[in-house]
Structure formats: structure tokens, C-alpha cells
Design a protein around this motif. Sequence first.
Motif, PDB file in Angstrom:
ATOM      1  N   ILE A  65       0.379   7.347  -4.646  1.00  0.00           N
ATOM      2  CA  ILE A  65      -0.063   6.976  -5.989  1.00  0.00           C
ATOM      3  C   ILE A  65      -1.543   6.622  -5.939  1.00  0.00           C
ATOM      4  N   ASP A  66      -2.332   7.286  -6.774  1.00  0.00           N
ATOM      5  CA  ASP A  66      -3.758   6.965  -6.910  1.00  0.00           C
ATOM      6  C   ASP A  66      -3.837   5.767  -7.855  1.00  0.00           C
ATOM      7  N   VAL A  85      -2.092   2.502   1.573  1.00  0.00           N
ATOM      8  CA  VAL A  85      -1.311   1.305   1.878  1.00  0.00           C
ATOM      9  C   VAL A  85       0.144   1.644   1.573  1.00  0.00           C
ATOM     10  N   ILE A  86       0.980   1.570   2.597  1.00  0.00           N
ATOM     11  CA  ILE A  86       2.403   1.862   2.421  1.00  0.00           C
ATOM     12  C   ILE A  86       3.091   0.560   2.015  1.00  0.00           C
ATOM     13  N   GLY A  99       3.052   5.199  -1.133  1.00  0.00           N
ATOM     14  CA  GLY A  99       1.703   5.121  -0.594  1.00  0.00           C
ATOM     15  C   GLY A  99       0.732   4.856  -1.725  1.00  0.00           C
ATOM     16  N   LEU A 100      -0.104   3.844  -1.566  1.00  0.00           N
ATOM     17  CA  LEU A 100      -1.091   3.495  -2.583  1.00  0.00           C
ATOM     18  C   LEU A 100      -2.470   3.897  -2.079  1.00  0.00           C
ATOM     19  N   LEU A 101      -3.106   4.816  -2.766  1.00  0.00           N
ATOM     20  CA  LEU A 101      -4.440   5.275  -2.392  1.00  0.00           C
ATOM     21  C   LEU A 101      -5.455   4.253  -2.873  1.00  0.00           C
ATOM     22  N   VAL A 102      -6.204   3.658  -1.944  1.00  0.00           N
ATOM     23  CA  VAL A 102      -7.217   2.657  -2.282  1.00  0.00           C
ATOM     24  C   VAL A 102      -8.549   3.063  -1.656  1.00  0.00           C
ATOM     25  N   ASP A 103      -9.644   2.571  -2.228  1.00  0.00           N
ATOM     26  CA  ASP A 103     -10.974   2.909  -1.709  1.00  0.00           C
ATOM     27  C   ASP A 103     -11.182   2.368  -0.307  1.00  0.00           C
TER      28      ASP A 103
END
Length: 169
Positions: A65-66, A85-86, A99-103
Motif C-alpha cells: 500500500i502506497d 514496513v510490514i 506492506g506499507l510503502l514509506v519514504d
Amino acid sequence: MSIPADDVPGSTQQFLSFTLDGEAFAIDIRTVREIIQHGAVTPVPLMPDFVRGVINLRGAVVPVIDLQARFGRPPATLSKKTCIVIVDAVRDDERLELGLLVDAVSEVISLEPSQIEPPPQFGGATRRDFIAGMGKRGDRFVVLLDPDRAFDIGEMASLCEASQMALAA
């Protein structure tokens, strides 16, 4: 939702802090399974913008997820510090990994209950119902996300279905 305090009154709570487009966010460390370097993400057709695709995590299919797109912003721009980040999410009493897509991941921070303020009563760049509180760090704030709302599997699944139906029409 308020931030759940541990069993001991006045105890500190730990959060994983990360950045999205220069802003500081954090989630309860107890929801975090691991942090991985951004790698190959397999796109999935007919998904909303916030679903970047899926990754293979030790044989398991994990949706990515973005978070910027999830919060109604333009999709994240990938860089060397971008990571995934899982986290554990729950849908119908079933544990799922997201999964979290972070900068970039910053650090694990500890906050006393006195350092956590309620969410603001006005609109902002992030949906208010996604915010569990505002963590005070010196003269700055960290947006504390409510994982049950921000990563609501049911709501995201409904948005995916709506996206598929709109594209099929």
C-alpha cells in the motif's frame, strides 16, 4: 480510537516513526512485523492508485500500500531510502500482512501518555479518522496513525472492487 495504554498506567508507548513527503508519522510498534528495503513489486491490474502491487515475502503474497496515495496525495516517489514496513492487519478475525510503502523509516520513539494529544478537530492532509493522536516531540508533532482505520482491509477491498467495476464499465 484512542491510543491503547499498556497495562501499567503512565507507561510509555513505542512507535515506529517514518516520513511521507517530509512529514513525520508513526504507528504502534506492536503492529510492525519487519522493515524491508523496497524492491520489485508486481503490479496487479485494476487496483486503485494506492495499491502498488504485491511482493513475495518468504513465499507469501503481501499487498503493498502506497501510504501517500492512500491518504489522497500523489503516489510516492521512490528513492534510495524508500522502504516497506510490514504490518499486521486484521480482517474478519484473520491476520493478514500488509506492506506499507514509506519514504524513509526514522526511528522507534517512546511517548508518555502526557505526550499524546487527541487528533485535531479540523481537516488536514490526512483523513482525520486515520489519526489516533498527535505525539509531542519537543516543539514538533508526529501524526500517530490508527492502524485499524488507516489500514482497514475491508475498506481497501471495497475500494479495489469499486475501481475494478469502474474500469470494467
